[in-house]
Design a protein around this motif. Structure first.
Motif, mmCIF file in Angstrom:
data_model
loop_
_atom_site.group_PDB
_atom_site.id
_atom_site.type_symbol
_atom_site.label_atom_id
_atom_site.label_comp_id
_atom_site.label_asym_id
_atom_site.label_seq_id
_atom_site.Cartn_x
_atom_site.Cartn_y
_atom_site.Cartn_z
ATOM 1 N N THR A 1 1.506 20.821 -1.367
ATOM 2 C CA THR A 1 0.723 20.586 -2.584
ATOM 3 C C THR A 1 0.123 19.178 -2.537
ATOM 4 O OG1 THR A 1 2.612 19.715 -3.827
ATOM 5 C CG2 THR A 1 2.229 22.086 -3.920
ATOM 6 N N THR A 2 -0.985 18.997 -3.204
ATOM 7 C CA THR A 2 -1.701 17.727 -3.184
ATOM 8 C C THR A 2 -1.127 16.771 -4.230
ATOM 9 O OG1 THR A 2 -3.340 18.427 -4.822
ATOM 10 C CG2 THR A 2 -3.789 18.959 -2.501
ATOM 11 N N PHE A 3 -1.729 15.583 -4.307
ATOM 12 C CA PHE A 3 -1.309 14.588 -5.291
ATOM 13 C C PHE A 3 -2.209 14.575 -6.526
ATOM 14 C CE2 PHE A 3 0.283 12.137 -1.383
ATOM 15 C CZ PHE A 3 1.550 12.679 -1.496
ATOM 16 N N GLY A 4 -3.252 15.404 -6.565
ATOM 17 C CA GLY A 4 -4.139 15.446 -7.714
ATOM 18 C C GLY A 4 -3.512 16.182 -8.880
ATOM 19 N N PRO A 5 -4.216 16.274 -10.018
ATOM 20 C CA PRO A 5 -3.659 16.937 -11.206
ATOM 21 C C PRO A 5 -3.155 18.349 -10.940
ATOM 22 C CG PRO A 5 -5.647 15.744 -11.785
ATOM 23 C CD PRO A 5 -5.539 15.667 -10.296
ATOM 24 N N GLY B 1 0.807 -1.213 0.000
ATOM 25 C CA GLY B 1 0.000 0.000 0.000
ATOM 26 C C GLY B 1 0.837 1.259 0.000
ATOM 27 N N ASP B 2 0.193 2.368 0.322
ATOM 28 C CA ASP B 2 0.864 3.667 0.349
ATOM 29 C C ASP B 2 1.234 4.050 1.777
ATOM 30 O OD1 ASP B 2 0.664 4.167 -2.427
ATOM 31 O OD2 ASP B 2 -1.444 4.743 -2.172
ATOM 32 N N PRO B 3 2.346 4.725 1.950
ATOM 33 C CA PRO B 3 2.763 5.100 3.307
ATOM 34 C C PRO B 3 1.911 6.208 3.925
ATOM 35 C CG PRO B 3 4.272 6.006 1.688
ATOM 36 C CD PRO B 3 3.357 5.084 0.942
ATOM 37 N N TYR B 4 1.255 7.009 3.088
ATOM 38 C CA TYR B 4 0.478 8.135 3.592
ATOM 39 C C TYR B 4 -0.937 8.116 3.027
ATOM 40 C CZ TYR B 4 5.141 9.774 4.841
ATOM 41 O OH TYR B 4 6.419 9.860 5.354
ATOM 42 N N GLU B 5 -1.876 8.480 3.882
ATOM 43 C CA GLU B 5 -3.277 8.529 3.448
ATOM 44 C C GLU B 5 -3.500 9.638 2.438
ATOM 45 O OE1 GLU B 5 -7.764 8.998 5.412
ATOM 46 O OE2 GLU B 5 -5.971 8.986 6.690
ATOM 47 N N ASN B 6 -2.808 10.750 2.622
ATOM 48 C CA ASN B 6 -2.943 11.898 1.726
ATOM 49 C C ASN B 6 -1.712 12.787 1.859
ATOM 50 O OD1 ASN B 6 -3.381 13.405 4.170
ATOM 51 N ND2 ASN B 6 -5.552 12.850 4.072
ATOM 52 N N SER B 7 -1.689 13.868 1.097
ATOM 53 C CA SER B 7 -0.532 14.758 1.103
ATOM 54 C C SER B 7 -0.372 15.475 2.444
ATOM 55 C CB SER B 7 -0.660 15.793 -0.025
ATOM 56 O OG SER B 7 -1.867 16.529 0.091
ATOM 57 N N ARG B 8 -1.472 15.697 3.138
ATOM 58 C CA ARG B 8 -1.385 16.357 4.448
ATOM 59 C C ARG B 8 -0.627 15.491 5.441
ATOM 60 N NH1 ARG B 8 -6.850 18.514 7.063
ATOM 61 N NH2 ARG B 8 -6.665 19.818 5.193
ATOM 62 N N ALA B 9 -0.892 14.176 5.408
ATOM 63 C CA ALA B 9 -0.190 13.261 6.309
ATOM 64 C C ALA B 9 1.301 13.237 5.997
ATOM 65 C CB ALA B 9 -0.791 11.865 6.193
ATOM 66 N N MET B 10 1.646 13.280 4.712
ATOM 67 C CA MET B 10 3.048 13.297 4.335
ATOM 68 C C MET B 10 3.717 14.585 4.801
ATOM 69 S SD MET B 10 4.867 12.823 0.595
ATOM 70 C CE MET B 10 4.348 14.439 -0.009
ATOM 71 N N ARG B 11 3.019 15.703 4.642
ATOM 72 C CA ARG B 11 3.577 16.979 5.075
ATOM 73 C C ARG B 11 3.814 16.985 6.579
ATOM 74 N NH1 ARG B 11 4.283 22.381 4.296
ATOM 75 N NH2 ARG B 11 3.560 23.775 5.937
ATOM 76 N N TRP C 1 5.476 20.490 -9.711
ATOM 77 C CA TRP C 1 6.473 20.682 -10.766
ATOM 78 C C TRP C 1 6.990 22.113 -10.757
ATOM 79 C CZ3 TRP C 1 5.317 23.663 -15.351
ATOM 80 C CH2 TRP C 1 6.391 23.726 -16.263
ATOM 81 N N HIS C 2 6.079 23.077 -10.620
ATOM 82 C CA HIS C 2 6.492 24.485 -10.564
ATOM 83 C C HIS C 2 7.419 24.725 -9.384
ATOM 84 C CE1 HIS C 2 4.361 26.693 -13.720
ATOM 85 N NE2 HIS C 2 3.350 25.881 -13.551
ATOM 86 N N CYS C 3 7.038 24.203 -8.214
ATOM 87 C CA CYS C 3 7.835 24.433 -7.002
ATOM 88 C C CYS C 3 9.219 23.805 -7.112
ATOM 89 C CB CYS C 3 7.101 23.873 -5.784
ATOM 90 S SG CYS C 3 5.595 24.761 -5.333
ATOM 91 N N HIS C 4 9.268 22.567 -7.535
ATOM 92 C CA HIS C 4 10.556 21.879 -7.613
ATOM 93 C C HIS C 4 11.430 22.456 -8.717
ATOM 94 C CE1 HIS C 4 12.729 17.720 -7.202
ATOM 95 N NE2 HIS C 4 13.464 18.733 -6.796
ATOM 96 N N SER C 5 10.826 22.931 -9.789
ATOM 97 C CA SER C 5 11.610 23.470 -10.894
ATOM 98 C C SER C 5 12.412 24.703 -10.482
ATOM 99 C CB SER C 5 10.700 23.813 -12.081
ATOM 100 O OG SER C 5 9.831 24.889 -11.780
#
Length: 232
Positions: free
Chosen positions: A132-136, A58-68, A143-147
């Motif tokens: 940032t979220t994982f949606g489109p 499975g995935d380590p995080y339920e959503n991007s908030r949990a990862m943050r 991409w903008h932030c990391h660039s």
């Protein structure tokens, strides 16, 4: 991220050929790999973030908030390790793929590939820290932030690995009807994010209207970066 942007980028990625030894591709990917090493070192040594492979199902995080929360509050980040199941769909030609190269980094007995380093760094600086979220739309913002942390020479490769792949996942052929129209949310044929296939892994550079950078070779054989208008 709207379909007006996502569809043409997805098409461009779909048509992209795996050419890891092409001059411009090789140069941009080599630069990206070097910069990911530096960003990984900055994250682990200067920010003090413990980065670990997630070896459970499975995935380590339920959503991007949990990862943050894990990254910012706990100074810890899981990443999904590179496997056959989590590295592209179908049977891609992996010959010479820059992202499958080994590194000299080992975490808890797990040797990291360049792709592991890159995905961990992108999750941290593209998603967790800027929130940032994982949606489109979130992937586009990531991409903008990391660039902004990458040089112009690395940006075309970064764009293929992030903006290009994510647009294909969310707007590619599997998300469209036989007539090429994007399926509406909830209608037959529409796939929820958890059921969408990973993009095929391939090394190549997308058109400059996607990355905003054109690589050119001058009269002395040196590769130069030229800023171009990109699709916003």
């Amino acid at each position: 991220m709207t379909s007006a942007k996502g569809l043409p980028i997805a098409d461009a990625f779909h048509e992209l050929q795996h050419q890891p030894d092409e001059t411009f591709t090789r140069t941009s990917y080599k630069q990206l790999c070097g910069e990911m090493y530096l960003q990984y070192a900055f994250a682990t040594e200067h920010l003090g973030i413990k980065i670990e492979p997630y070896l459970e199902s499975g995935d380590p995080y339920e959503n991007s908030r949990a990862m943050r929360t894990d990254a910012v509050t706990n100074k810890h980040l899981y990443f999904l390790p590179t496997t056959d199941q989590a590295f592209g769909s179908g049977t891609p030609d992996m010959t010479g793929n820059w992202m499958t190269r080994e590194t000299d980094i080992e975490v808890a007995g797990y040797p990291l590939l360049i792709n592991d380093v890159f995905r961990a760094v992108h999750d941290l600086f593209g998603h967790a820290i800027p929130n940032t979220t994982f949606g489109p739309s979130g992937e586009e913002r990531a991409w903008h932030c990391h660039s902004r942390m990458c040089t112009a020479l690395a940006l075309p490769a970064l764009t293929t690995e992030t903006r290009g792949q994510n647009c294909w996942v969310n707007f590619g052929p599997h998300m469209r009807s036989g007539a090429g129209k994007l399926h509406d949310d909830g209608n037959p044929g529409w796939l929820p994010p958890s059921q969408r296939p990973f993009a095929v892994q391939k090394n190549g550079l997308l058109p400059s209207w996607i990355s905003g950078i054109a690589l050119i070779q001058d009269a002395h054989g040196l590769i130069q970066c030229r800023e171009e208008q990109r699709l916003h």
